[in-house]
Design a protein around this motif. Structure first.
Motif, PDB file in Angstrom:
ATOM      1  N   TRP A  31    -102.654 -38.252  31.328  1.00  0.00           N
ATOM      2  CA  TRP A  31    -102.298 -38.341  32.984  1.00  0.00           C
ATOM      3  C   TRP A  31    -101.249 -39.373  33.196  1.00  0.00           C
ATOM      4  N   TYR A  32    -100.714 -39.948  31.922  1.00  0.00           N
ATOM      5  CA  TYR A  32     -99.676 -41.174  32.191  1.00  0.00           C
ATOM      6  C   TYR A  32     -98.278 -40.614  32.044  1.00  0.00           C
ATOM      7  N   VAL A  33     -97.538 -41.111  33.134  1.00  0.00           N
ATOM      8  CA  VAL A  33     -96.042 -40.855  32.974  1.00  0.00           C
ATOM      9  C   VAL A  33     -95.648 -41.754  31.560  1.00  0.00           C
ATOM     10  N   MET A  34     -94.789 -41.355  30.576  1.00  0.00           N
ATOM     11  CA  MET A  34     -94.497 -42.210  29.626  1.00  0.00           C
ATOM     12  C   MET A  34     -93.054 -42.383  29.714  1.00  0.00           C
ATOM     13  N   GLY A  35     -92.627 -43.600  29.305  1.00  0.00           N
ATOM     14  CA  GLY A  35     -91.019 -43.994  29.309  1.00  0.00           C
ATOM     15  C   GLY A  35     -90.810 -44.522  27.813  1.00  0.00           C
ATOM     16  N   TRP A  36     -89.444 -44.615  27.766  1.00  0.00           N
ATOM     17  CA  TRP A  36     -88.776 -45.355  26.514  1.00  0.00           C
ATOM     18  C   TRP A  36     -87.813 -46.281  27.216  1.00  0.00           C
ATOM     19  N   PHE A  37     -87.854 -47.565  26.855  1.00  0.00           N
ATOM     20  CA  PHE A  37     -86.833 -48.644  27.322  1.00  0.00           C
ATOM     21  C   PHE A  37     -86.299 -49.063  26.234  1.00  0.00           C
ATOM     22  N   ARG A  38     -85.094 -49.998  26.340  1.00  0.00           N
ATOM     23  CA  ARG A  38     -84.552 -50.639  25.334  1.00  0.00           C
ATOM     24  C   ARG A  38     -83.954 -52.222  25.572  1.00  0.00           C
ATOM     25  N   GLN A  39     -84.086 -52.790  24.631  1.00  0.00           N
ATOM     26  CA  GLN A  39     -83.379 -54.146  24.749  1.00  0.00           C
ATOM     27  C   GLN A  39     -82.544 -54.550  23.644  1.00  0.00           C
ATOM     28  N   SER A  99     -97.160 -45.432  32.381  1.00  0.00           N
ATOM     29  CA  SER A  99     -97.391 -45.733  33.583  1.00  0.00           C
ATOM     30  C   SER A  99     -98.422 -44.785  34.307  1.00  0.00           C
ATOM     31  N   PRO A 100     -99.584 -45.335  35.077  1.00  0.00           N
ATOM     32  CA  PRO A 100    -100.500 -44.652  35.700  1.00  0.00           C
ATOM     33  C   PRO A 100     -99.989 -44.116  36.786  1.00  0.00           C
ATOM     34  N   ILE A 101     -98.993 -44.364  37.447  1.00  0.00           N
ATOM     35  CA  ILE A 101     -98.439 -43.499  38.550  1.00  0.00           C
ATOM     36  C   ILE A 101     -97.996 -42.362  38.262  1.00  0.00           C
ATOM     37  N   PRO A 102     -98.226 -41.402  38.970  1.00  0.00           N
ATOM     38  CA  PRO A 102     -97.966 -39.851  38.572  1.00  0.00           C
ATOM     39  C   PRO A 102     -96.290 -39.440  38.568  1.00  0.00           C
ATOM     40  N   THR A 103     -95.743 -40.173  39.473  1.00  0.00           N
ATOM     41  CA  THR A 103     -94.272 -39.855  39.762  1.00  0.00           C
ATOM     42  C   THR A 103     -93.410 -40.825  38.656  1.00  0.00           C
ATOM     43  N   ILE A 104     -92.484 -39.976  38.081  1.00  0.00           N
ATOM     44  CA  ILE A 104     -91.685 -40.563  37.166  1.00  0.00           C
ATOM     45  C   ILE A 104     -90.939 -41.871  37.806  1.00  0.00           C
ATOM     46  N   THR A 105     -91.047 -43.038  37.204  1.00  0.00           N
ATOM     47  CA  THR A 105     -89.952 -44.034  37.610  1.00  0.00           C
ATOM     48  C   THR A 105     -89.387 -44.702  36.432  1.00  0.00           C
ATOM     49  N   ARG A 106     -88.406 -45.561  36.909  1.00  0.00           N
ATOM     50  CA  ARG A 106     -87.614 -46.368  36.086  1.00  0.00           C
ATOM     51  C   ARG A 106     -88.053 -47.903  36.096  1.00  0.00           C
ATOM     52  N   ILE A 108     -89.596 -51.087  35.627  1.00  0.00           N
ATOM     53  CA  ILE A 108     -90.569 -51.834  34.674  1.00  0.00           C
ATOM     54  C   ILE A 108     -91.992 -52.263  34.953  1.00  0.00           C
ATOM     55  N   PRO A 109     -92.090 -52.963  36.202  1.00  0.00           N
ATOM     56  CA  PRO A 109     -93.454 -53.315  36.578  1.00  0.00           C
ATOM     57  C   PRO A 109     -94.209 -51.947  37.016  1.00  0.00           C
ATOM     58  N   ARG A 110     -94.011 -50.901  37.017  1.00  0.00           N
ATOM     59  CA  ARG A 110     -94.814 -49.719  37.369  1.00  0.00           C
ATOM     60  C   ARG A 110     -95.513 -49.352  35.849  1.00  0.00           C
ATOM     61  N   TYR A 111     -95.004 -49.881  34.827  1.00  0.00           N
ATOM     62  CA  TYR A 111     -95.541 -49.364  33.564  1.00  0.00           C
ATOM     63  C   TYR A 111     -96.425 -50.506  33.275  1.00  0.00           C
ATOM     64  N   ASN A 112     -97.939 -50.158  32.973  1.00  0.00           N
ATOM     65  CA  ASN A 112     -98.865 -51.089  32.617  1.00  0.00           C
ATOM     66  C   ASN A 112     -98.890 -51.480  31.023  1.00  0.00           C
ATOM     67  N   TYR A 113     -98.625 -50.497  30.271  1.00  0.00           N
ATOM     68  CA  TYR A 113     -98.900 -50.781  28.857  1.00  0.00           C
ATOM     69  C   TYR A 113     -97.528 -50.459  28.108  1.00  0.00           C
ATOM     70  N   TRP A 114     -97.495 -51.226  27.011  1.00  0.00           N
ATOM     71  CA  TRP A 114     -96.366 -51.449  26.355  1.00  0.00           C
ATOM     72  C   TRP A 114     -96.592 -51.578  24.851  1.00  0.00           C
ATOM     73  N   GLY A 115     -95.768 -50.809  24.181  1.00  0.00           N
ATOM     74  CA  GLY A 115     -95.789 -50.944  22.598  1.00  0.00           C
ATOM     75  C   GLY A 115     -94.941 -52.315  22.093  1.00  0.00           C
ATOM     76  N   GLN A 116     -95.084 -52.514  20.918  1.00  0.00           N
ATOM     77  CA  GLN A 116     -94.530 -53.651  20.442  1.00  0.00           C
ATOM     78  C   GLN A 116     -92.891 -53.533  19.990  1.00  0.00           C
ATOM     79  N   GLY A 117     -92.474 -52.287  20.080  1.00  0.00           N
ATOM     80  CA  GLY A 117     -91.069 -52.089  19.782  1.00  0.00           C
ATOM     81  C   GLY A 117     -90.795 -51.679  18.349  1.00  0.00           C
ATOM     82  N   THR A 118     -89.708 -50.794  18.509  1.00  0.00           N
ATOM     83  CA  THR A 118     -89.154 -50.376  16.928  1.00  0.00           C
ATOM     84  C   THR A 118     -87.685 -50.613  17.082  1.00  0.00           C
TER      85      THR A 118
END
Length: 124
Positions: A31-39, A99-106, A108-118
């Motif tokens: 049910w989650y929107v999934m996103g990829w981010f980079r830094q 993100s638990p919000i059903p609409t795709i979003t860019r 960052i605060p809308r994403y509740n859960y994050w991985g450790q990064g690769t």
């Protein structure tokens, strides 16, 4: 609660390809929107791509359109980022987020859960 673990980052030559994976735990993954981010070093974290719950809607930052593809396999609780024609400026730590919000979003605060990064390093 969702836990995310990214993998697949490595050193690659410019023009090459990589596929990042993000394995998720939790019964509500579907049910989650999934996103990829980079830094990148010295820069703020930025949105790269996102996919809705069933994979039929995606969004990409302009700099990766036509080169990156986000997808998900809900049966495997996994989201992917296929990266082709990599450029030096793609070098960064890549993070998966949910993100638990059903609409795709860019946002960052809308994403509740994050991985450790690769880390992805593109060399010339």
């Amino acid at each position: 609660q969702v836990q995310l673990v990214e993998s697949g980052g490595e050193l690659v030559q410019a023009g090459g390809s990589l596929r990042l994976s993000c394995a998720a735990s939790g019964r509500l993954f579907n049910w989650y929107v999934m996103g990829w981010f980079r830094q990148a070093p010295g820069k703020e974290r930025e949105f790269v791509a996102a996919v809705n719950w069933n994979g039929d809607s995606t969004d990409y930052v302009d700099s990766v359109k036509g080169r990156f593809t986000i997808s998900r396999d809900n049966a495997k609780n996994t989201v992917y980022l296929q990266m082709n024609s990599l450029k030096l400026e793609d070098t960064a730590v890549y993070y998966c987020a949910a993100s638990p919000i059903p609409t795709i979003t860019r946002l960052i605060p809308r994403y509740n859960y994050w991985g450790q990064g690769t880390p992805v390093t593109v060399s010339s």
